[in-house]
Design a protein around this motif. Sequence first.
Motif, PDB file in Angstrom:
ATOM      1  N   GLU A  89       0.849  -1.194   0.000  1.00 19.49           N
ATOM      2  CA  GLU A  89       0.000   0.000   0.000  1.00 19.49           C
ATOM      3  C   GLU A  89       0.884   1.242   0.000  1.00 19.49           C
ATOM      4  OE1 GLU A  89      -3.447   1.971  -0.307  1.00 19.49           O
ATOM      5  OE2 GLU A  89      -3.378  -0.209  -0.101  1.00 19.49           O
ATOM      6  N   GLY A  90       0.582   2.193  -0.860  1.00 18.57           N
ATOM      7  CA  GLY A  90       1.310   3.451  -0.900  1.00 18.57           C
ATOM      8  C   GLY A  90       2.581   3.422  -1.729  1.00 18.57           C
ATOM      9  N   ALA A  91       2.868   2.308  -2.396  1.00 20.14           N
ATOM     10  CA  ALA A  91       4.082   2.203  -3.204  1.00 20.14           C
ATOM     11  C   ALA A  91       3.999   3.134  -4.403  1.00 20.14           C
ATOM     12  CB  ALA A  91       4.282   0.764  -3.672  1.00 20.14           C
ATOM     13  N   GLY A  92       5.100   3.784  -4.717  1.00 21.52           N
ATOM     14  CA  GLY A  92       5.148   4.684  -5.862  1.00 21.52           C
ATOM     15  C   GLY A  92       6.475   5.412  -5.911  1.00 21.52           C
ATOM     16  N   PHE A  93       6.630   6.252  -6.926  1.00 16.41           N
ATOM     17  CA  PHE A  93       7.897   6.952  -7.141  1.00 16.41           C
ATOM     18  C   PHE A  93       7.832   8.444  -6.836  1.00 16.41           C
ATOM     19  CE2 PHE A  93       8.119   3.307 -10.095  1.00 16.41           C
ATOM     20  CZ  PHE A  93       9.241   2.691  -9.562  1.00 16.41           C
ATOM     21  N   SER A  94       6.702   8.942  -6.354  1.00 20.17           N
ATOM     22  CA  SER A  94       6.550  10.389  -6.174  1.00 20.17           C
ATOM     23  C   SER A  94       7.094  10.912  -4.851  1.00 20.17           C
ATOM     24  CB  SER A  94       5.077  10.780  -6.325  1.00 20.17           C
ATOM     25  OG  SER A  94       4.306  10.139  -5.334  1.00 20.17           O
ATOM     26  N   SER A  95       7.463  10.023  -3.940  1.00 18.53           N
ATOM     27  CA  SER A  95       8.024  10.471  -2.664  1.00 18.53           C
ATOM     28  C   SER A  95       8.950   9.384  -2.121  1.00 18.53           C
ATOM     29  CB  SER A  95       6.908  10.734  -1.646  1.00 18.53           C
ATOM     30  OG  SER A  95       6.307   9.503  -1.247  1.00 18.53           O
ATOM     31  N   ILE A  96       9.774   9.770  -1.174  1.00 17.61           N
ATOM     32  CA  ILE A  96      10.673   8.784  -0.570  1.00 17.61           C
ATOM     33  C   ILE A  96       9.873   7.720   0.184  1.00 17.61           C
ATOM     34  CG2 ILE A  96      11.114  10.053   1.568  1.00 17.61           C
ATOM     35  CD1 ILE A  96      14.098   9.083   1.214  1.00 17.61           C
ATOM     36  N   ASP A  97       8.757   8.102   0.781  1.00 17.07           N
ATOM     37  CA  ASP A  97       7.910   7.121   1.463  1.00 17.07           C
ATOM     38  C   ASP A  97       7.311   6.125   0.464  1.00 17.07           C
ATOM     39  OD1 ASP A  97       8.393   8.249   3.959  1.00 17.07           O
ATOM     40  OD2 ASP A  97       6.641   9.578   3.831  1.00 17.07           O
ATOM     41  N   GLY A  98       6.934   6.603  -0.703  1.00 15.91           N
ATOM     42  CA  GLY A  98       6.394   5.722  -1.734  1.00 15.91           C
ATOM     43  C   GLY A  98       7.430   4.735  -2.236  1.00 15.91           C
ATOM     44  N   VAL A  99       8.660   5.225  -2.423  1.00 14.06           N
ATOM     45  CA  VAL A  99       9.736   4.334  -2.865  1.00 14.06           C
ATOM     46  C   VAL A  99      10.057   3.321  -1.778  1.00 14.06           C
ATOM     47  CG1 VAL A  99      12.169   4.215  -3.541  1.00 14.06           C
ATOM     48  CG2 VAL A  99      10.687   5.980  -4.516  1.00 14.06           C
ATOM     49  N   ALA A 100      10.092   3.770  -0.525  1.00 14.67           N
ATOM     50  CA  ALA A 100      10.333   2.836   0.579  1.00 14.67           C
ATOM     51  C   ALA A 100       9.234   1.775   0.631  1.00 14.67           C
ATOM     52  CB  ALA A 100      10.422   3.596   1.899  1.00 14.67           C
ATOM     53  N   ALA A 101       8.008   2.169   0.359  1.00 13.53           N
ATOM     54  CA  ALA A 101       6.884   1.224   0.390  1.00 13.53           C
ATOM     55  C   ALA A 101       7.015   0.161  -0.704  1.00 13.53           C
ATOM     56  CB  ALA A 101       5.557   1.964   0.250  1.00 13.53           C
ATOM     57  N   ILE A 102       7.644   0.498  -1.813  1.00 11.25           N
ATOM     58  CA  ILE A 102       7.864  -0.501  -2.867  1.00 11.25           C
ATOM     59  C   ILE A 102       8.563  -1.722  -2.284  1.00 11.25           C
ATOM     60  CG2 ILE A 102       9.192  -1.024  -4.971  1.00 11.25           C
ATOM     61  CD1 ILE A 102       8.690   1.931  -5.811  1.00 11.25           C
ATOM     62  N   PHE A 103       9.532  -1.473  -1.418  1.00 11.39           N
ATOM     63  CA  PHE A 103      10.341  -2.551  -0.852  1.00 11.39           C
ATOM     64  C   PHE A 103       9.723  -3.169   0.402  1.00 11.39           C
ATOM     65  CE2 PHE A 103      13.122   0.178  -3.354  1.00 11.39           C
ATOM     66  CZ  PHE A 103      13.594  -0.755  -4.264  1.00 11.39           C
ATOM     67  N   ASP A 104       8.505  -2.759   0.725  1.00 11.47           N
ATOM     68  CA  ASP A 104       7.775  -3.373   1.835  1.00 11.47           C
ATOM     69  C   ASP A 104       7.068  -4.653   1.407  1.00 11.47           C
ATOM     70  OD1 ASP A 104       8.526  -1.528   3.732  1.00 11.47           O
ATOM     71  OD2 ASP A 104       6.703  -0.319   3.544  1.00 11.47           O
ATOM     72  N   HIS A 105       7.088  -4.952   0.123  1.00 10.16           N
ATOM     73  CA  HIS A 105       6.465  -6.168  -0.407  1.00 10.16           C
ATOM     74  C   HIS A 105       7.560  -7.008  -1.076  1.00 10.16           C
ATOM     75  CE1 HIS A 105       3.971  -8.800  -2.871  1.00 10.16           C
ATOM     76  NE2 HIS A 105       2.949  -8.447  -2.089  1.00 10.16           N
ATOM     77  N   PRO A 106       7.539  -8.320  -0.894  1.00  9.75           N
ATOM     78  CA  PRO A 106       8.585  -9.153  -1.525  1.00  9.75           C
ATOM     79  C   PRO A 106       8.697  -8.952  -3.036  1.00  9.75           C
ATOM     80  CG  PRO A 106       7.301 -10.460   0.014  1.00  9.75           C
ATOM     81  CD  PRO A 106       6.624  -9.120  -0.086  1.00  9.75           C
ATOM     82  N   ASN A 107       7.585  -8.705  -3.718  1.00 10.92           N
ATOM     83  CA  ASN A 107       7.652  -8.478  -5.157  1.00 10.92           C
ATOM     84  C   ASN A 107       8.465  -7.223  -5.472  1.00 10.92           C
ATOM     85  OD1 ASN A 107       6.962  -9.089  -7.914  1.00 10.92           O
ATOM     86  ND2 ASN A 107       5.503  -7.397  -7.831  1.00 10.92           N
ATOM     87  N   GLY A 108       8.321  -6.202  -4.669  1.00  7.69           N
ATOM     88  CA  GLY A 108       9.116  -4.986  -4.866  1.00  7.69           C
ATOM     89  C   GLY A 108      10.599  -5.257  -4.684  1.00  7.69           C
ATOM     90  N   ILE A 109      10.928  -6.109  -3.735  1.00  9.67           N
ATOM     91  CA  ILE A 109      12.331  -6.476  -3.523  1.00  9.67           C
ATOM     92  C   ILE A 109      12.855  -7.242  -4.732  1.00  9.67           C
ATOM     93  CG2 ILE A 109      13.901  -7.874  -2.103  1.00  9.67           C
ATOM     94  CD1 ILE A 109      11.975  -7.181   0.276  1.00  9.67           C
ATOM     95  N   ILE A 110      12.063  -8.193  -5.226  1.00  7.95           N
ATOM     96  CA  ILE A 110      12.471  -8.977  -6.394  1.00  7.95           C
ATOM     97  C   ILE A 110      12.651  -8.059  -7.610  1.00  7.95           C
ATOM     98  CG2 ILE A 110      11.739 -10.758  -8.055  1.00  7.95           C
ATOM     99  CD1 ILE A 110      12.631 -11.918  -5.357  1.00  7.95           C
ATOM    100  N   ILE A 111      11.717  -7.144  -7.811  1.00  9.44           N
ATOM    101  CA  ILE A 111      11.822  -6.215  -8.938  1.00  9.44           C
ATOM    102  C   ILE A 111      13.088  -5.366  -8.809  1.00  9.44           C
ATOM    103  CG2 ILE A 111      10.790  -4.188 -10.036  1.00  9.44           C
ATOM    104  CD1 ILE A 111       8.044  -5.318  -9.206  1.00  9.44           C
ATOM    105  N   GLY A 112      13.286  -4.785  -7.649  1.00 11.29           N
ATOM    106  CA  GLY A 112      14.458  -3.935  -7.441  1.00 11.29           C
ATOM    107  C   GLY A 112      15.761  -4.696  -7.598  1.00 11.29           C
TER     108      GLY A 112
END
Length: 152
Positions: free
Chosen positions: A67-90
């Motif tokens: 929830e809240g994942a995105g590229f418009s803020s540092i919190d959004g970018v941090a949220a990307i990595f709060d899900h395993p899929n975001g970690i795999i993508i990164g």
Amino acid sequence: MTMSADDWARAYQLINAAVVPGWALLIFLPRSKLTSALVHSMLYPALMGSIYVAGLGAGIFLGQSAEGAGFSSIDGVAAIFDHPNGIIIGWTHYLVFDLFVGAWIGRDAIRRNLPHLTVIPCLLGTFMFGPVGLLLYLLLRLLLRKKFSLQE
């Protein structure tokens, strides 16, 4: 489809394992036709890029993101990595680009006729620390060729 923690861990291990042959070829068989066909072609970036795109699609369209994942803020970018899929993508992003840079280093060193043993630490540095290996390679070029150029 929901993946378990073990499934995500397996995906991470497979993605890591997928690039090891490419790095091994760059280090141990830099001038072989196999290295040229597999690593200096667009095969690795295309295959790993496909994994990246699949993960990105799952995050955007199938809810495989925090929830809240995105590229418009540092919190959004941090949220990307709060899900395993975001970690795999990164992580896939890093692996693809680091291998691409490593392949460039390998080709550039061959074109410049640099001793391969001096290039190996740069390749290992790129494999493990990305830009550190690239900077090390640029320094090696400067030291061995007594001139510095940012031109390929």
